[in-house]
Design a protein around this motif. Structure first.
Motif, PDB file in Angstrom:
ATOM      1  N   ALA A  79      42.032  30.422  31.171  1.00 38.92           N
ATOM      2  CA  ALA A  79      42.822  30.892  30.039  1.00 38.92           C
ATOM      3  C   ALA A  79      42.534  30.043  28.802  1.00 38.92           C
ATOM      4  O   ALA A  79      42.061  28.913  28.908  1.00 38.92           O
ATOM      5  N   ARG A  80      42.865  30.562  27.651  1.00 41.26           N
ATOM      6  CA  ARG A  80      42.647  29.822  26.405  1.00 41.26           C
ATOM      7  C   ARG A  80      43.805  28.869  26.100  1.00 41.26           C
ATOM      8  O   ARG A  80      43.637  27.921  25.358  1.00 41.26           O
ATOM      9  N   GLU A  81      44.964  29.157  26.683  1.00 45.00           N
ATOM     10  CA  GLU A  81      46.135  28.317  26.432  1.00 45.00           C
ATOM     11  C   GLU A  81      46.650  27.743  27.743  1.00 45.00           C
ATOM     12  O   GLU A  81      46.430  28.325  28.808  1.00 45.00           O
ATOM     13  N   PRO A  82      47.327  26.614  27.697  1.00 49.46           N
ATOM     14  CA  PRO A  82      47.848  25.996  28.915  1.00 49.46           C
ATOM     15  C   PRO A  82      48.779  26.943  29.693  1.00 49.46           C
ATOM     16  O   PRO A  82      49.663  27.579  29.103  1.00 49.46           O
ATOM     17  N   GLY A  83      48.536  27.052  30.993  1.00 49.64           N
ATOM     18  CA  GLY A  83      49.369  27.889  31.858  1.00 49.64           C
ATOM     19  C   GLY A  83      49.129  29.378  31.728  1.00 49.64           C
ATOM     20  O   GLY A  83      49.805  30.177  32.373  1.00 49.64           O
ATOM     21  N   GLY A  84      48.162  29.794  30.919  1.00 47.70           N
ATOM     22  CA  GLY A  84      47.896  31.214  30.715  1.00 47.70           C
ATOM     23  C   GLY A  84      47.112  31.833  31.860  1.00 47.70           C
ATOM     24  O   GLY A  84      46.639  31.146  32.759  1.00 47.70           O
ATOM     25  N   ASP A  85      47.004  33.152  31.810  1.00 48.04           N
ATOM     26  CA  ASP A  85      46.259  33.882  32.839  1.00 48.04           C
ATOM     27  C   ASP A  85      44.781  33.945  32.484  1.00 48.04           C
ATOM     28  O   ASP A  85      44.420  34.251  31.346  1.00 48.04           O
ATOM     29  N   PRO A  86      43.915  33.700  33.467  1.00 44.03           N
ATOM     30  CA  PRO A  86      42.465  33.832  33.240  1.00 44.03           C
ATOM     31  C   PRO A  86      42.036  35.290  33.393  1.00 44.03           C
ATOM     32  O   PRO A  86      42.867  36.189  33.533  1.00 44.03           O
ATOM     33  N   TYR A  87      40.739  35.491  33.408  1.00 46.45           N
ATOM     34  CA  TYR A  87      40.160  36.816  33.658  1.00 46.45           C
ATOM     35  C   TYR A  87      40.645  37.326  35.009  1.00 46.45           C
ATOM     36  O   TYR A  87      40.755  36.583  35.973  1.00 46.45           O
ATOM     37  N   ARG A  88      40.953  38.613  35.076  1.00 47.26           N
ATOM     38  CA  ARG A  88      41.369  39.242  36.326  1.00 47.26           C
ATOM     39  C   ARG A  88      40.240  40.148  36.800  1.00 47.26           C
ATOM     40  O   ARG A  88      39.704  40.935  36.028  1.00 47.26           O
ATOM     41  N   ARG A  89      39.874  40.016  38.063  1.00 46.00           N
ATOM     42  CA  ARG A  89      38.799  40.808  38.668  1.00 46.00           C
ATOM     43  C   ARG A  89      39.046  42.301  38.448  1.00 46.00           C
ATOM     44  O   ARG A  89      40.161  42.791  38.579  1.00 46.00           O
ATOM     45  N   GLN A  90      37.974  43.008  38.116  1.00 46.37           N
ATOM     46  CA  GLN A  90      38.025  44.449  37.889  1.00 46.37           C
ATOM     47  C   GLN A  90      37.430  45.188  39.080  1.00 46.37           C
ATOM     48  O   GLN A  90      36.462  44.724  39.678  1.00 46.37           O
ATOM     49  N   ILE A  91      38.012  46.348  39.380  1.00 50.99           N
ATOM     50  CA  ILE A  91      37.557  47.151  40.513  1.00 50.99           C
ATOM     51  C   ILE A  91      37.291  48.574  40.019  1.00 50.99           C
ATOM     52  O   ILE A  91      38.188  49.218  39.464  1.00 50.99           O
ATOM     53  N   PRO A  92      36.060  49.093  40.216  1.00 50.16           N
ATOM     54  CA  PRO A  92      35.788  50.475  39.816  1.00 50.16           C
ATOM     55  C   PRO A  92      36.442  51.455  40.795  1.00 50.16           C
ATOM     56  O   PRO A  92      36.469  51.214  42.000  1.00 50.16           O
ATOM     57  N   VAL A  93      36.989  52.536  40.255  1.00 51.54           N
ATOM     58  CA  VAL A  93      37.620  53.569  41.074  1.00 51.54           C
ATOM     59  C   VAL A  93      36.825  54.860  40.869  1.00 51.54           C
ATOM     60  O   VAL A  93      36.663  55.325  39.735  1.00 51.54           O
ATOM     61  N   PHE A  94      36.342  55.412  41.966  1.00 52.09           N
ATOM     62  CA  PHE A  94      35.509  56.607  41.914  1.00 52.09           C
ATOM     63  C   PHE A  94      36.290  57.836  42.354  1.00 52.09           C
ATOM     64  O   PHE A  94      37.275  57.729  43.079  1.00 52.09           O
ATOM     65  N   GLU A  95      35.809  58.986  41.935  1.00 50.30           N
ATOM     66  CA  GLU A  95      36.387  60.254  42.372  1.00 50.30           C
ATOM     67  C   GLU A  95      35.286  61.302  42.413  1.00 50.30           C
ATOM     68  O   GLU A  95      34.241  61.146  41.779  1.00 50.30           O
ATOM     69  N   SER A  96      35.541  62.353  43.168  1.00 55.81           N
ATOM     70  CA  SER A  96      34.593  63.462  43.147  1.00 55.81           C
ATOM     71  C   SER A  96      35.077  64.448  42.093  1.00 55.81           C
ATOM     72  O   SER A  96      36.263  64.585  41.832  1.00 55.81           O
ATOM     73  N   GLU A  97      34.116  65.104  41.484  1.00 54.69           N
ATOM     74  CA  GLU A  97      34.412  65.995  40.376  1.00 54.69           C
ATOM     75  C   GLU A  97      33.578  67.257  40.544  1.00 54.69           C
ATOM     76  O   GLU A  97      32.388  67.176  40.864  1.00 54.69           O
ATOM     77  N   LEU A  98      34.178  68.389  40.314  1.00 56.20           N
ATOM     78  CA  LEU A  98      33.465  69.659  40.406  1.00 56.20           C
ATOM     79  C   LEU A  98      32.733  69.918  39.099  1.00 56.20           C
ATOM     80  O   LEU A  98      33.342  69.941  38.029  1.00 56.20           O
ATOM     81  N   ASP A  99      31.424  70.083  39.180  1.00 56.12           N
ATOM     82  CA  ASP A  99      30.622  70.455  38.020  1.00 56.12           C
ATOM     83  C   ASP A  99      30.694  71.975  37.915  1.00 56.12           C
ATOM     84  O   ASP A  99      30.157  72.691  38.764  1.00 56.12           O
ATOM     85  N   ARG A 100      31.349  72.457  36.903  1.00 51.78           N
ATOM     86  CA  ARG A 100      31.593  73.915  36.774  1.00 51.78           C
ATOM     87  C   ARG A 100      30.304  74.708  36.549  1.00 51.78           C
ATOM     88  O   ARG A 100      30.233  75.868  36.927  1.00 51.78           O
ATOM     89  N   GLN A 101      29.300  74.095  35.951  1.00 51.67           N
ATOM     90  CA  GLN A 101      28.042  74.803  35.713  1.00 51.67           C
ATOM     91  C   GLN A 101      27.276  75.053  37.003  1.00 51.67           C
ATOM     92  O   GLN A 101      26.699  76.113  37.192  1.00 51.67           O
TER      93      GLN A 101
END
Length: 137
Positions: free
Chosen positions: A36-58
């Motif tokens: 964190a940039r300040e004392p006691g602050g939160d650092p970077y939080r891990r990111q998680i990609p979320v996938f889904e299936s999608e119907l291609d209308r074409q």
């Protein structure tokens, strides 16, 4: 799948999804030791990609896509470093909830999936090329 072009469309969607996944993993690795940039602050939080299936209308095909990115809500790593600028009143520094080994394993899995989709593209192109050669005769 009825046509080689369907395979190309599906593989291209897979390539885009795995490429996005690798970007998220690279971001996690790049921030694995940031604080964190300040004392006691939160650092970077891990990111998680979320996938889904999608119907291609074409095409009528089910394609994969990255829907969103969510933050991993697991606990931050605490280290006792009383002299650190980001240390809290008790001398502990919060570090990101990124585990490098897990990120590297995820990156390897994403890379293999990317390569599998790339092989599908190459195979589809070869089949279409062969079909064109047969039609020319």
């Amino acid at each position: 799948m009825s046509e080689p072009s369907d395979a190309l469309t599906i593989a291209a969607a897979g390539l885009r999804a795995q490429s996005a996944r690798m970007r998220i993993i690279a971001e996690n690795l790049a921030n694995a030791s940031s604080t964190a940039r300040e004392p006691g602050g939160d650092p970077y939080r891990r990111q998680i990609p979320v996938f889904e299936s999608e119907l291609d209308r074409q095409t009528g095909l089910e394609l994969v896509r990255m829907n969103r990115v969510s933050a991993d809500q697991s606990e931050f790593n605490l280290r006792y470093e009383p002299g650190h600028p980001a240390a809290n009143d008790e001398g502990y520094v919060r570090y990101p909830n990124v585990q490098t080994l897990i990120e590297l394993m995820d990156m390897r899995e994403a890379q293999r999936s990317y390569e599998a989709n790339l092989n599908m593209v190459e195979s589809s192109r070869a089949m279409m090329q062969r079909a064109l050669e047969l039609l020319r005769r």
